[in-house]
Design a protein around this motif. Sequence first.
Motif, PDB file in Angstrom:
ATOM      1  N   LEU A 149      -1.508  38.067 -29.789  1.00  0.00           N
ATOM      2  CA  LEU A 149      -1.394  36.605 -29.753  1.00  0.00           C
ATOM      3  C   LEU A 149      -0.236  36.112 -30.605  1.00  0.00           C
ATOM      4  O   LEU A 149      -0.302  35.078 -31.282  1.00  0.00           O
ATOM      5  CB  LEU A 149      -2.700  35.951 -30.202  1.00  0.00           C
ATOM      6  CG  LEU A 149      -3.955  36.302 -29.381  1.00  0.00           C
ATOM      7  CD1 LEU A 149      -5.181  35.636 -29.991  1.00  0.00           C
ATOM      8  CD2 LEU A 149      -3.772  35.905 -27.931  1.00  0.00           C
ATOM      9  N   GLY A 150       0.850  36.868 -30.570  1.00  0.00           N
ATOM     10  CA  GLY A 150       2.061  36.452 -31.259  1.00  0.00           C
ATOM     11  C   GLY A 150       2.144  36.800 -32.722  1.00  0.00           C
ATOM     12  O   GLY A 150       3.158  36.512 -33.364  1.00  0.00           O
ATOM     13  N   LEU A 151       1.113  37.409 -33.282  1.00  0.00           N
ATOM     14  CA  LEU A 151       1.115  37.758 -34.702  1.00  0.00           C
ATOM     15  C   LEU A 151       0.936  39.259 -34.877  1.00  0.00           C
ATOM     16  O   LEU A 151       0.212  39.898 -34.119  1.00  0.00           O
ATOM     17  CB  LEU A 151      -0.001  37.021 -35.448  1.00  0.00           C
ATOM     18  CG  LEU A 151       0.087  35.493 -35.505  1.00  0.00           C
ATOM     19  CD1 LEU A 151      -1.129  34.937 -36.247  1.00  0.00           C
ATOM     20  CD2 LEU A 151       1.362  35.039 -36.179  1.00  0.00           C
ATOM     21  N   ARG A 152       1.585  39.795 -35.903  1.00  0.00           N
ATOM     22  CA  ARG A 152       1.433  41.204 -36.214  1.00  0.00           C
ATOM     23  C   ARG A 152      -0.006  41.501 -36.644  1.00  0.00           C
ATOM     24  O   ARG A 152      -0.712  40.629 -37.166  1.00  0.00           O
ATOM     25  CB  ARG A 152       2.395  41.595 -37.339  1.00  0.00           C
ATOM     26  CG  ARG A 152       3.867  41.558 -36.942  1.00  0.00           C
ATOM     27  CD  ARG A 152       4.768  41.523 -38.174  1.00  0.00           C
ATOM     28  NE  ARG A 152       4.608  42.695 -39.018  1.00  0.00           N
ATOM     29  CZ  ARG A 152       5.404  43.767 -38.963  1.00  0.00           C
ATOM     30  NH1 ARG A 152       6.396  43.827 -38.067  1.00  0.00           N
ATOM     31  NH2 ARG A 152       5.214  44.778 -39.781  1.00  0.00           N
ATOM     32  N   THR A 153      -0.406  42.750 -36.431  1.00  0.00           N
ATOM     33  CA  THR A 153      -1.775  43.152 -36.764  1.00  0.00           C
ATOM     34  C   THR A 153      -2.117  42.844 -38.212  1.00  0.00           C
ATOM     35  O   THR A 153      -3.203  42.335 -38.520  1.00  0.00           O
ATOM     36  CB  THR A 153      -1.958  44.653 -36.500  1.00  0.00           C
ATOM     37  OG1 THR A 153      -1.620  44.950 -35.151  1.00  0.00           O
ATOM     38  CG2 THR A 153      -3.389  45.072 -36.763  1.00  0.00           C
ATOM     39  N   ASN A 154      -1.198  43.138 -39.126  1.00  0.00           N
ATOM     40  CA  ASN A 154      -1.478  42.937 -40.546  1.00  0.00           C
ATOM     41  C   ASN A 154      -1.518  41.468 -40.935  1.00  0.00           C
ATOM     42  O   ASN A 154      -2.114  41.118 -41.961  1.00  0.00           O
ATOM     43  CB  ASN A 154      -0.447  43.683 -41.400  1.00  0.00           C
ATOM     44  CG  ASN A 154      -0.695  45.175 -41.436  1.00  0.00           C
ATOM     45  OD1 ASN A 154      -1.812  45.629 -41.166  1.00  0.00           O
ATOM     46  ND2 ASN A 154       0.320  45.940 -41.754  1.00  0.00           N
ATOM     47  N   VAL A 155      -0.871  40.602 -40.152  1.00  0.00           N
ATOM     48  CA  VAL A 155      -0.995  39.169 -40.417  1.00  0.00           C
ATOM     49  C   VAL A 155      -2.421  38.723 -40.124  1.00  0.00           C
ATOM     50  O   VAL A 155      -3.029  37.965 -40.895  1.00  0.00           O
ATOM     51  CB  VAL A 155       0.011  38.360 -39.575  1.00  0.00           C
ATOM     52  CG1 VAL A 155      -0.245  36.864 -39.728  1.00  0.00           C
ATOM     53  CG2 VAL A 155       1.440  38.683 -39.995  1.00  0.00           C
TER      54      VAL A 155
END
Length: 334
Positions: A261-267
Amino acid sequence: MLSFPALPASIPSPPISSFSFGSEWTIFGLTFGPFTIHYYALCILLGIVVAAIITNRRLTKRGAESWVVIDIALPAVILAFIGARAYHVLTHWGFYFSGDREWWNPTQQDAIWNIWDGGIAIFGALLGGALGAWIGCRWAGIRFTAFADALAPGLILAQAFGRFGNWFNQELFGLPTDLPWGLEIDADNSSIPAGLPEGTLFHPTFLYEVVWNVLGAIVLVWLGRRATMQWGRLLAVYLIWYGAGRVVWESIRIDPSDVFLGLRTNVWAALAAVILGIVVLIVQAKRHHGTEPSPYTPKHLRNAAAVESEHEFVDVSDPAVTDEPAQPSPQAAS
């Protein structure tokens, strides 16, 4: 007129990331050595030692037995490394399981077992470490919340030490920048995006996180002096502080990562840490209004009292008889 040396226009990266010692030797047909020590590993180990010392000091001030933290740290550290590797592999699924990669073969580079080839994740370490700490607390009879609050400042400081390992490895740096504190990266580094001119500087995300974590440790120590920050509340503040900072640093990193959804996993993981910290603060504020009576669990205290009573010795014999006259005590004489 006094002149001052000019400030450096960039931050250099270390030229080496490891050192070797010993020579090659063979026993029973197996070849060993020379042995290689990575500075990243030393940074992590130093962080673990510092965290253990700080946690021991804070926990013993609460009334716990000295160095009971070791009994808790052993399963916590082991499961933290397992969780860190598992999280990294699961969030880089395509890298390890795509094509004809022999992910199960430890003799192949980048097999899922080969932690020495790189690839551990702090959020996996937190999950695995929390499980290990809970198990260790059960064994030692320590309240998990008491241990977590004692650990919080040392944990975030340990993470600061660990980030220096990324500096030695020239990894996990940020977007290109022309700021005077830009980080120098070797031109042959595979993490540099194609098309960038030689000499491009990058955001030193390792340094940003080091500064943020050290500030966090100071804030946590200051808050920890307040009795209202017991029952896991200090750990909750750690989750909020670390998660909030990690959202920012993670958003400017350029290393490969799965995106949802447009965000990195760690975010997403950092946002989850912030939300969890807020939930813990709210829930514990409703459940506990006083202070923790002891760092030990009630069950541990009952068992300790039972053992003490079983071995209690009371001398019921008659006092010894002597023919000598009784002598006055010094207090009576004075």
